[in-house]
Write a protein that holds these residues in place. Structure first.
Motif, PDB file in Angstrom:
ATOM      1  N   SER A  82      12.171  47.147  12.137  1.00 57.58           N
ATOM      2  CA  SER A  82      11.593  46.694  13.400  1.00 57.58           C
ATOM      3  C   SER A  82      10.303  45.896  13.180  1.00 57.58           C
ATOM      4  CB  SER A  82      11.302  47.910  14.285  1.00 57.58           C
ATOM      5  OG  SER A  82      10.736  47.496  15.498  1.00 57.58           O
ATOM      6  N   GLY A  83      10.191  44.758  13.856  1.00 63.54           N
ATOM      7  CA  GLY A  83       8.944  43.991  13.897  1.00 63.54           C
ATOM      8  C   GLY A  83       8.759  42.939  12.829  1.00 63.54           C
ATOM      9  N   LEU A  85      10.581  40.149  12.008  1.00 63.04           N
ATOM     10  CA  LEU A  85      10.722  38.791  12.530  1.00 63.04           C
ATOM     11  C   LEU A  85       9.548  38.438  13.430  1.00 63.04           C
ATOM     12  CD1 LEU A  85      12.215  36.142  12.874  1.00 63.04           C
ATOM     13  CD2 LEU A  85      13.641  37.236  14.634  1.00 63.04           C
ATOM     14  N   SER A  86       9.110  39.378  14.222  1.00 60.40           N
ATOM     15  CA  SER A  86       7.970  39.160  15.108  1.00 60.40           C
ATOM     16  C   SER A  86       6.710  38.790  14.309  1.00 60.40           C
ATOM     17  CB  SER A  86       7.714  40.414  15.944  1.00 60.40           C
ATOM     18  OG  SER A  86       6.591  40.240  16.762  1.00 60.40           O
ATOM     19  N   LYS A  87       6.502  39.466  13.190  1.00 61.92           N
ATOM     20  CA  LYS A  87       5.337  39.167  12.347  1.00 61.92           C
ATOM     21  C   LYS A  87       5.451  37.777  11.719  1.00 61.92           C
ATOM     22  CE  LYS A  87       4.244  43.958  11.331  1.00 61.92           C
ATOM     23  NZ  LYS A  87       4.254  45.030  10.343  1.00 61.92           N
ATOM     24  N   LEU A  89       7.060  35.211  13.009  1.00 62.26           N
ATOM     25  CA  LEU A  89       6.807  34.253  14.086  1.00 62.26           C
ATOM     26  C   LEU A  89       5.316  34.148  14.393  1.00 62.26           C
ATOM     27  CD1 LEU A  89       9.773  35.139  16.476  1.00 62.26           C
ATOM     28  CD2 LEU A  89       9.634  33.250  14.831  1.00 62.26           C
ATOM     29  N   ALA A  90       4.605  35.265  14.326  1.00 59.37           N
ATOM     30  CA  ALA A  90       3.156  35.255  14.553  1.00 59.37           C
ATOM     31  C   ALA A  90       2.431  34.468  13.463  1.00 59.37           C
ATOM     32  CB  ALA A  90       2.624  36.689  14.634  1.00 59.37           C
ATOM     33  N   ILE A 102      15.979  29.571  16.403  1.00 62.54           N
ATOM     34  CA  ILE A 102      16.112  30.776  15.589  1.00 62.54           C
ATOM     35  C   ILE A 102      17.591  31.139  15.547  1.00 62.54           C
ATOM     36  CG2 ILE A 102      15.559  33.228  15.333  1.00 62.54           C
ATOM     37  CD1 ILE A 102      13.091  32.742  17.100  1.00 62.54           C
ATOM     38  N   GLN A 104      19.920  34.177  13.707  1.00 59.56           N
ATOM     39  CA  GLN A 104      19.870  35.392  12.904  1.00 59.56           C
ATOM     40  C   GLN A 104      21.261  35.994  12.797  1.00 59.56           C
ATOM     41  OE1 GLN A 104      16.966  38.286  14.108  1.00 59.56           O
ATOM     42  NE2 GLN A 104      17.926  39.919  12.953  1.00 59.56           N
ATOM     43  N   GLN A 137       4.529  38.276   3.860  1.00 58.06           N
ATOM     44  CA  GLN A 137       4.733  39.297   4.884  1.00 58.06           C
ATOM     45  C   GLN A 137       5.604  40.429   4.355  1.00 58.06           C
ATOM     46  OE1 GLN A 137       3.235  39.338   8.079  1.00 58.06           O
ATOM     47  NE2 GLN A 137       2.133  37.827   6.850  1.00 58.06           N
TER      48      GLN A 137
END
Length: 149
Positions: A82-83, A85-87, A89-90, A102, A104, A137
């Motif tokens: 979890s998280g 991909l979000s990181k 993108l950030a 995107i 996936q 990351q």
């Protein structure tokens, strides 16, 4: 590639372009600036038919716009946690990149493949720095550029 199907580009001075092409650019600029709300309005104000606008709109662009747009395609293998991909993108947003697409895959054997198209025009085209930041990351197993344009 068959030469008949390949795209060729030319740099041409505006004063020798056919009037319909110049008016197409004018209409596109009105739309982009919000000076016209619809294609009909922009074409009418530029003195151009809508059919001519639609015929030429995807084939003519100001050189300054083409020069600024830089798109890089990045393929990554991300751990299925979890998280992550979000990181990623950030990180891209933090470096002034703009994610355009995107894609996936479903995670297999604990990893998902993610392909991003990123506009890098505001980054000074520093793709190496972008890749290093993504690779740094936690949860990024692999990141590589697979296309640039």
């Amino acid at each position: 590639m068959d030469e008949a199907k390949s795209e060729r580009y030319y740099l041409v001075r505006e004063d020798i372009l056919p009037e319909a092409l110049v008016k197409t650019i004018q209409a596109k600029e009105m739309l982009a600036a919000g000076e016209a709300k619809t294609v009909h309005e922009a074409a009418d104000r530029a003195g151009l038919s809508r059919s001519a606008f639609y015929k030429y709109k995807d084939g003519i662009h100001p050189l300054s716009k083409l020069d600024r747009e830089r798109i890089v395609t990045i393929s990554m293998d991300l751990l299925h946690r979890s998280g992550i991909l979000s990181k990623v993108l950030a990180v891209i947003a933090g470096l002034d990149g703009n994610v355009l697409t995107i894609h996936q895959t479903i995670p297999l054997q604990g990893k998902a493949n993610v392909v991003l198209s990123v506009e890098t025009s505001n980054m000074g085209d520093n793709v190496v720095r972008l890749l290093d930041a993504i690779r740094g990351q936690d949860g990024v197993a692999r990141a590589t550029v697979i296309g640039q344009g």
